[in-house]
Design a protein around this motif. Sequence first.
Motif, PDB file in Angstrom:
ATOM      1  N   ARG A 119       0.794  -1.014  -0.085  1.00 33.27           N
ATOM      2  CA  ARG A 119       0.153  -0.025   0.006  1.00 33.27           C
ATOM      3  C   ARG A 119       0.720   1.218  -0.119  1.00 33.27           C
ATOM      4  N   ILE A 120       0.263   2.256  -0.524  1.00 31.48           N
ATOM      5  CA  ILE A 120       1.081   3.401  -0.490  1.00 31.48           C
ATOM      6  C   ILE A 120       0.498   4.488   0.539  1.00 31.48           C
ATOM      7  N   PRO A 121       1.468   4.722   1.638  1.00 32.47           N
ATOM      8  CA  PRO A 121       0.913   5.660   2.741  1.00 32.47           C
ATOM      9  C   PRO A 121       0.168   6.997   2.381  1.00 32.47           C
ATOM     10  N   MET A 122      -1.045   6.778   2.949  1.00 30.57           N
ATOM     11  CA  MET A 122      -1.995   8.288   2.691  1.00 30.57           C
ATOM     12  C   MET A 122      -2.500   8.472   4.258  1.00 30.57           C
ATOM     13  N   PRO A 123      -1.862   9.428   4.507  1.00 33.13           N
ATOM     14  CA  PRO A 123      -2.035   9.770   6.294  1.00 33.13           C
ATOM     15  C   PRO A 123      -3.410  10.736   6.202  1.00 33.13           C
ATOM     16  N   GLY A 124      -3.717  11.158   4.907  1.00 33.69           N
ATOM     17  CA  GLY A 124      -4.974  11.954   5.113  1.00 33.69           C
ATOM     18  C   GLY A 124      -6.215  11.280   4.942  1.00 33.69           C
ATOM     19  N   PRO A 125      -7.158  12.088   4.532  1.00 36.57           N
ATOM     20  CA  PRO A 125      -8.580  11.534   4.485  1.00 36.57           C
ATOM     21  C   PRO A 125      -8.909  10.836   2.986  1.00 36.57           C
ATOM     22  N   VAL A 126      -7.945  10.594   2.331  1.00 40.58           N
ATOM     23  CA  VAL A 126      -8.267   9.836   0.940  1.00 40.58           C
ATOM     24  C   VAL A 126      -8.283   8.554   0.992  1.00 40.58           C
ATOM     25  N   ARG A 127      -8.879   7.675   0.308  1.00 35.91           N
ATOM     26  CA  ARG A 127      -9.038   6.494   0.531  1.00 35.91           C
ATOM     27  C   ARG A 127      -8.215   5.671  -0.662  1.00 35.91           C
ATOM     28  N   SER A 128      -7.944   6.646  -1.712  1.00 40.12           N
ATOM     29  CA  SER A 128      -6.890   5.860  -2.669  1.00 40.12           C
ATOM     30  C   SER A 128      -6.629   6.909  -3.657  1.00 40.12           C
ATOM     31  N   LEU A 129      -5.604   6.836  -4.432  1.00 39.25           N
ATOM     32  CA  LEU A 129      -4.942   7.763  -5.282  1.00 39.25           C
ATOM     33  C   LEU A 129      -5.513   7.145  -6.694  1.00 39.25           C
ATOM     34  N   ASN A 130      -5.248   8.157  -7.639  1.00 40.64           N
ATOM     35  CA  ASN A 130      -5.516   7.702  -8.977  1.00 40.64           C
ATOM     36  C   ASN A 130      -4.491   6.836  -9.454  1.00 40.64           C
ATOM     37  N   LEU A 131      -5.073   5.998 -10.395  1.00 40.02           N
ATOM     38  CA  LEU A 131      -4.137   4.989 -10.983  1.00 40.02           C
ATOM     39  C   LEU A 131      -2.873   5.505 -11.390  1.00 40.02           C
ATOM     40  N   ALA A 132      -2.721   6.699 -12.258  1.00 35.63           N
ATOM     41  CA  ALA A 132      -1.530   6.978 -12.558  1.00 35.63           C
ATOM     42  C   ALA A 132      -0.572   7.444 -11.673  1.00 35.63           C
ATOM     43  N   VAL A 133      -1.230   8.489 -10.890  1.00 39.74           N
ATOM     44  CA  VAL A 133      -0.431   8.784  -9.688  1.00 39.74           C
ATOM     45  C   VAL A 133       0.242   7.761  -8.844  1.00 39.74           C
ATOM     46  N   ALA A 134      -0.585   6.585  -8.484  1.00 38.45           N
ATOM     47  CA  ALA A 134       0.125   5.496  -7.462  1.00 38.45           C
ATOM     48  C   ALA A 134       1.233   4.960  -8.246  1.00 38.45           C
ATOM     49  N   LEU A 135       0.906   4.682  -9.800  1.00 43.87           N
ATOM     50  CA  LEU A 135       2.027   4.051 -10.235  1.00 43.87           C
ATOM     51  C   LEU A 135       3.146   5.032 -10.558  1.00 43.87           C
ATOM     52  N   GLY A 136       2.949   6.235 -10.592  1.00 42.25           N
ATOM     53  CA  GLY A 136       4.074   7.110 -10.635  1.00 42.25           C
ATOM     54  C   GLY A 136       4.802   7.134  -9.397  1.00 42.25           C
ATOM     55  N   VAL A 137       4.109   7.137  -8.123  1.00 47.72           N
ATOM     56  CA  VAL A 137       4.813   7.207  -6.931  1.00 47.72           C
ATOM     57  C   VAL A 137       5.341   5.686  -6.669  1.00 47.72           C
ATOM     58  N   ALA A 138       4.839   4.624  -7.008  1.00 49.23           N
ATOM     59  CA  ALA A 138       5.602   3.385  -6.789  1.00 49.23           C
ATOM     60  C   ALA A 138       6.802   2.924  -7.520  1.00 49.23           C
ATOM     61  N   ALA A 139       6.606   3.459  -8.796  1.00 53.67           N
ATOM     62  CA  ALA A 139       7.737   3.468  -9.743  1.00 53.67           C
ATOM     63  C   ALA A 139       8.937   4.195  -9.792  1.00 53.67           C
ATOM     64  N   TYR A 140       8.578   5.505  -9.134  1.00 49.33           N
ATOM     65  CA  TYR A 140       9.852   6.257  -8.767  1.00 49.33           C
ATOM     66  C   TYR A 140      10.495   5.763  -7.472  1.00 49.33           C
TER      67      TYR A 140
END
Length: 148
Positions: A119-140
């Motif tokens: 999982r990608i940490p999300m300490p704020g109130p958001v349940r999930s990230l946009n797919l392209a954003v999540a992929l970018g975070v993990a890829a980098y």
Amino acid sequence: MVHLVLYQPEIPQNTGNAARTAAALGFPLHLIRPLGFRLNDPRLRRAGLDYWPHVDLRVHEAWEAFLQALPPGARVWAFSARAQRGLYEVRFQEGDHLLFGPETRGLPPEVLARLPGVRIPMPGPVRSLNLAVALGVAAYEAYRQLRG
């Protein structure tokens, strides 16, 4: 290299943005059918801009076809907001595959049950990230660990 994998993506713009990230990092991008769009969709092409010649795109007809194409010993990390292991706990290796589910439903339980989840940490109130954003975070993060 690390492989970026989209399981049954639905939104062409997200896939186009994922292709740009793949091109930027020199990582292959795998798409697992069925897709929610055609590969010649103008929205997909526009989001990927003029980087398509630099994308190592691999399309698999189904989940099982993707699994059969994996080299022996390949590790596949299943990204899910419900996973217990955080992104920064994973030590990526060359040849790893980072798997992301479709935008509206994520990876199915039968896929998540077979693979280590991240999982990608999300300490704020958001349940999930946009797919392209999540992929970018993990890829980098994978890139940083292996080449940064």
